[in-house]
Design an enzyme around this catalytic site. Structure first.
Site, PDB file in Angstrom:
ATOM      1  N   CYS A  25      17.357  32.001  55.926  1.00  0.00           N
ATOM      2  CA  CYS A  25      18.669  31.877  55.260  1.00  0.00           C
ATOM      3  C   CYS A  25      19.408  30.639  55.735  1.00  0.00           C
ATOM      4  O   CYS A  25      20.067  29.946  54.954  1.00  0.00           O
ATOM      5  CB  CYS A  25      19.529  33.110  55.531  1.00  0.00           C
ATOM      6  SG  CYS A  25      18.785  34.650  55.005  1.00  0.00           S
TER       7      CYS A  25
HETATM    8  C1  BEZ Z   1      15.407  35.018  57.336  1.00  0.00           C
HETATM    9  O1  BEZ Z   1      16.357  34.660  56.694  1.00  0.00           O
HETATM   10  O2  BEZ Z   1      14.841  34.258  58.109  1.00  0.00           O
HETATM   11  C2  BEZ Z   1      14.847  36.404  57.218  1.00  0.00           C
HETATM   12  C3  BEZ Z   1      15.704  37.435  56.905  1.00  0.00           C
HETATM   13  C4  BEZ Z   1      15.171  38.716  56.844  1.00  0.00           C
HETATM   14  C5  BEZ Z   1      13.807  38.917  57.057  1.00  0.00           C
HETATM   15  C6  BEZ Z   1      12.969  37.853  57.330  1.00  0.00           C
HETATM   16  C7  BEZ Z   1      13.497  36.571  57.420  1.00  0.00           C
END
Ligand code: BEZ
Length: 212
Positions: free
Chosen positions: A45
């Site tokens: 994210c």
């Molecule tokens: C991420 O944004 O890195 C992420 C969020 C939830 C699960 C896996 C990755």
């Protein structure tokens, strides 16, 4: 029920990092990309929100406003923005909606319980100035989205609206496009496509990109 292409998207009022947003008023006469992500302070994210900040001039050029969302609150978003700016070498320049009460997540079906009961998936909604849904897709939490592809779709949609053309597989800016099948009158075709067109088949007519 899930939103479908052509539906009028629901309105909402919700807090964001740039103050309270009444969605339909905030959108005004612009196109909108509304996109959800699972949670603040997560790696994928962080890269996505930085990428969108860097692409903001490209969205602006196309009269598109961008709006991110996760179920975290405004204080959390504001803390995280510091990390995004620091690690992605940018400055977040668009609002992030806070949705701890799931008002928007529920309205837009952004929580897929068999993936995760509480976190939003990576949903994308492209909405036109008439508030109609023009594209939606969903990625899993572990896969970051390709925002250049989202810009490409917006270019395609705007070409269709403005010039009655569609875009073929893997089309890129500047390549030939397809005349929409509903246009058949030879006089209209001549007027609309002064650069001419090639009739490969009666239903497959290629023409240079009209706004180039
Ligand atoms: C991420 O944004 O890195 C992420 C969020 C939830 C699960 C896996 C990755």
């Amino acid at each position: 029920m899930a939103l479908r292409i052509g539906d009028t998207v629901p309105n909402f009022t919700q807090k964001s990092t740039e103050g309270e947003i009444n969605f339909h008023e905030w959108a005004g006469d612009s196109w909108v990309v509304l996109f959800s992500h699972p949670a603040d302070f997560t790696p994928v994210c962080t890269t996505e929100l930085g990428t969108v900040a860097k692409l903001k001039p490209e969205f602006d050029k196309r009269n598109v406003k961008v709006l991110a969302l996760s179920v975290d609150d405004v204080d959390s978003h504001k803390g995280w923005i510091g990390d995004i700016n620091e690690t992605q070498n940018t400055s977040v320049n668009y609002p992030i909606l806070a949705d701890p009460d799931r008002t928007v997540s529920d309205l837009y079906d952004m929580i897929h319980p068999n993936a995760n009961n509480t976190l939003t998936v990576r949903s994308v909604f492209i909405i036109d100035p008439q508030k109609k849904l023009r594209l939606t897709f969903t990625y899993p939490a572990s896969t970051g989205r390709n925002f250049e592809e989202i810009l490409r779709v917006i270019d395609s949609l705007q070409l269709t609206d403005n010039y009655s053309v569609a875009t073929p597989a893997d089309w890129k800016e500047g390549e030939d496009v397809v005349i929409v099948p509903s246009l058949k009158d030879p006089d209209v075709l001549k007027e609309k496509f002064p650069k001419g067109y090639e009739e490969v088949k009666p239903y497959l007519r290629m023409t240079p990109q009209p706004n180039k």
